[in-house]
Write a protein that holds these residues in place. Structure first.
Motif, short mmCIF file in Angstrom:
data_model
loop_
_atom_site.label_atom_id
_atom_site.label_comp_id
_atom_site.label_asym_id
_atom_site.label_seq_id
_atom_site.Cartn_x
_atom_site.Cartn_y
_atom_site.Cartn_z
N PHE A 1 -0.68 -3.84 3.79
CA PHE A 1 -1.65 -2.86 3.84
C PHE A 1 -1.82 -2.44 5.04
O PHE A 1 -1.36 -3.07 6.16
CB PHE A 1 -3.29 -3.01 3.35
CG PHE A 1 -3.73 -4.19 3.63
CD1 PHE A 1 -4.73 -4.24 4.43
CD2 PHE A 1 -3.42 -5.43 3.33
CE1 PHE A 1 -5.43 -5.26 5.07
CE2 PHE A 1 -4.17 -6.64 3.63
CZ PHE A 1 -5.15 -6.39 4.63
N GLU B 1 -1.97 2.08 -4.89
CA GLU B 1 -2.77 3.08 -4.27
C GLU B 1 -3.90 2.45 -3.41
O GLU B 1 -4.43 1.46 -3.88
CB GLU B 1 -3.66 4.08 -5.40
CG GLU B 1 -2.55 5.05 -6.00
CD GLU B 1 -3.12 5.88 -7.04
OE1 GLU B 1 -4.52 5.32 -7.30
OE2 GLU B 1 -2.72 6.81 -7.28
N TYR B 2 -4.08 2.96 -2.22
CA TYR B 2 -4.85 2.40 -1.23
C TYR B 2 -5.42 3.45 -0.20
O TYR B 2 -4.58 4.27 0.18
CB TYR B 2 -3.76 1.55 -0.31
CG TYR B 2 -4.46 0.87 0.88
CD1 TYR B 2 -5.62 -0.26 0.73
CD2 TYR B 2 -4.30 1.47 1.99
CE1 TYR B 2 -6.35 -0.68 1.77
CE2 TYR B 2 -4.81 0.80 3.27
CZ TYR B 2 -5.85 -0.04 3.29
OH TYR B 2 -6.48 -0.71 4.22
N GLU B 3 -6.50 3.47 0.18
CA GLU B 3 -7.23 4.23 0.92
C GLU B 3 -8.09 3.42 1.81
O GLU B 3 -9.19 2.68 1.07
CB GLU B 3 -7.82 5.32 0.22
CG GLU B 3 -8.74 6.31 1.36
CD GLU B 3 -9.17 7.49 0.86
OE1 GLU B 3 -9.40 8.52 1.62
OE2 GLU B 3 -9.52 7.51 -0.39
N TRP B 4 -7.96 3.01 3.01
CA TRP B 4 -9.28 2.41 3.96
C TRP B 4 -10.54 3.30 4.00
O TRP B 4 -10.35 4.51 4.36
CB TRP B 4 -8.55 2.31 5.24
CG TRP B 4 -9.49 1.64 6.00
CD1 TRP B 4 -9.63 0.13 6.27
CD2 TRP B 4 -10.59 1.93 7.17
NE1 TRP B 4 -10.85 -0.24 6.91
CE2 TRP B 4 -11.26 1.24 7.71
CE3 TRP B 4 -10.82 3.21 7.38
CZ2 TRP B 4 -12.39 1.23 8.21
CZ3 TRP B 4 -11.68 3.51 8.29
CH2 TRP B 4 -12.84 2.56 8.67
N ALA C 1 0.83 -1.20 -0.03
CA ALA C 1 0.08 0.03 0.05
C ALA C 1 0.97 1.27 0.10
O ALA C 1 1.95 1.46 0.66
CB ALA C 1 -0.99 -0.09 1.33
N LEU D 1 -6.91 -6.42 -2.23
CA LEU D 1 -6.07 -5.78 -1.38
C LEU D 1 -4.39 -6.03 -1.64
O LEU D 1 -4.11 -7.07 -2.20
CB LEU D 1 -6.15 -6.05 0.22
CG LEU D 1 -7.55 -5.45 0.66
CD1 LEU D 1 -7.86 -6.02 2.04
CD2 LEU D 1 -7.43 -3.76 0.66
N PRO D 2 -3.51 -5.25 -1.15
CA PRO D 2 -2.15 -5.41 -1.41
C PRO D 2 -1.77 -6.63 -0.54
O PRO D 2 -2.55 -6.88 0.40
CB PRO D 2 -1.49 -4.06 -1.23
CG PRO D 2 -2.55 -3.21 -1.19
CD PRO D 2 -4.05 -3.72 -0.89
#
Length: 452
Positions: free
Chosen positions: A95, A74-77, A40, A91-92
């Protein structure tokens, strides 16, 4: 090495992609024989400088670990979509998740056991035990706490000055917050105060406001069961405060459907005088929302009636679907990227230097996940590279240690936050909303969740 912009995670992945993405999570080796590790990076929309810094950190890591190929994702919880991503395998491999989700993920077997790896690294005992508890089940550990925050009151120094207020002396009581919000609204035409209300953030902020006023929305019975205590004086007082700003003072703005991202956007654009959020949000405000640092101020959230400050944070975790080779690579990355800068002077200086050279925030106030002594020592290591305006955050930096930290509710946290979103929205959209009735119903509904 692949640019983090080449792999993006959408909130809801197309169903046709689920199988292939899940296969990626199982771990893979590239044609070069290296272990490919999907990690992430930042939320969509982060500025180019953030990716420049990350690319440099990739190079540094891969130079030390030539057998691992980092792939930034790219990652956003986000509470409502996270479960879909997790179930879909999109998901990665590495993360982050909030403390509030860790217990549920543990119960569902959705986190990888990293106890032996952390013990081998040698710093299990250095973690704040309260924070480490968030990823502990019995005697096993399922993640690396990487950062923590206390709730803070963020304010726009420029709007304070325009309204004739002293930005070096921000409000210290809720009555003073209300008075300042009204003044800002009347003098500048901007929202004096704004509140998050959706995507579980309304419930999060209502919980923080209740805690600050001596309330608690949940009681741990000590036997694995929990009792909902939403209908308390602290929660009622917090809702009455919002009601009065909205309907009596007209100082709450016009947008009653804000979440973490949109309220940050409004604040960075200079449209908000004050709002409550985690103390670590400055980094995102500058990186993702182009905040002018000169506008920023941070102080502690006012507390009364024996209240405390709600704390939280997030944890670096490994996908439970990866193979042993990928797990080993994942732990190596977590240790290098997240942990060593907290423990090792050379790593701390390298991290701070790399970030500062790309104009990324260095020195944002946080709560230490390790002991306070280690945290304060790390600040001395990176002092030459600190570029955040900590003098504009003095009221928080000096005041937070005098407040009592309070952890977030342990059971059904996000579900209850979602339930409380509707309570906050009702108060802000209906002038005649019956707060007592809303809280009574929320208690019943929350208890039903806790009893499941």
């Amino acid at each position: 090495m692949k640019s983090p912009r080449t792999v993006a995670i959408a909130g809801l992945a197309a169903l046709a992609m689920v199988g292939s993405l899940a296969a990626c999570s199982a771990g893979a080796s590239s044609d070069s024989g290296k272990t490919e590790l999907r990690v992430a990076t930042f939320p969509p929309g982060a500025d180019e400088a953030a990716y420049t810094a990350f690319a440099e950190q990739e190079k540094q890591f891969e130079k030390e670990h030539e057998d691992i190929d980092i792939i930034g994702v790219e990652y956003e919880w986000e509470g409502p979509t996270f479960a879909v991503q997790l179930a879909g395998g999109s998901l990665p491999d590495v993360f982050t998740v909030p403390f509030t989700d860790s217990k549920t993920l543990l119960e569902n077997g959705q986190l990888m056991d990293v106890t032996d790896e952390m013990d081998e690294l040698g710093y299990t005992d250095k973690f704040n035990p309260i924070i480490l508890d968030a990823v502990t089940d019995g005697d096993r550990i399922y993640g690396f706490p990487r950062q923590a925050y206390a709730m803070g009151l963020h304010y726009n120094r420029t709007l304070f000055e325009e309204a004739g207020l002293d930005p070096d002396n921000p409000p210290t009581t809720w009555d003073e917050v209300r008075e300042a919000a009204k003044t800002i609204s009347e003098k500048t035409g901007k929202a004096g105060f704004m509140e998050m209300t959706q995507n579980n953030t309304g419930g999060w902020q209502l919980t923080a406001a209740s805690v600050a006023r001596g309330g608690s929305i949940q009681e741990d019975n000590g036997d694995g069961t929990y009792t909902s205590t939403i209908a308390n004086d602290g929660t009622k007082s917090a809702l009455e405060f919002l009601h009065d700003l909205r309907w009596e003072d007209n100082s709450l703005g016009s947008n009653m459907l804000l979440d973490w991202g949109t309220i940050n956007q409004e604040f960075a654009a200079g449209n908000i005088g004050m709002y409550s959020s985690g103390s670590d949000v400055y980094t995102a405000l500058v990186r993702d929302f182009s905040l002018n640092p000169d506008d920023y101020g941070l102080t502690v959230v006012p507390v009364e009636n024996g209240g405390g400050t709600l704390g939280g944070g997030d944890i670096a975790v490994v996908s439970p679907t990866v193979d042993d080779e990928t797990k080993a690579a994942a732990v190596t990355w977590i240790d290098w990227y997240y942990m060593q800068k907290l423990l090792n002077e050379d790593a701390a200086v390298l991290d701070a230097k790399t970030l500062s050279e790309s104009d990324q925030a260095v020195g944002t106030p946080v709560l230490p996940v390790l002991d306070r002594e280690t945290y304060e020592q790390s600040l001395t290591w990176i002092e030459p590279y600190i570029n955040v305006p900590r003098d504009q955050m003095t009221p928080f930096i000096e005041g937070v240690w005098d407040q009592t930290p309070v952890g977030e509710p342990k059971s059904k946290t996000q579900e209850i936050y979602a339930l409380l979103d509707t309570v906050v929205q009702a108060v802000l959209t209906d002038q005649n909303a019956d707060i007592d009735a809303l809280l009574a119903k929320a208690d019943v509904d929350a208890q039903a969740l806790l009893d499941q």
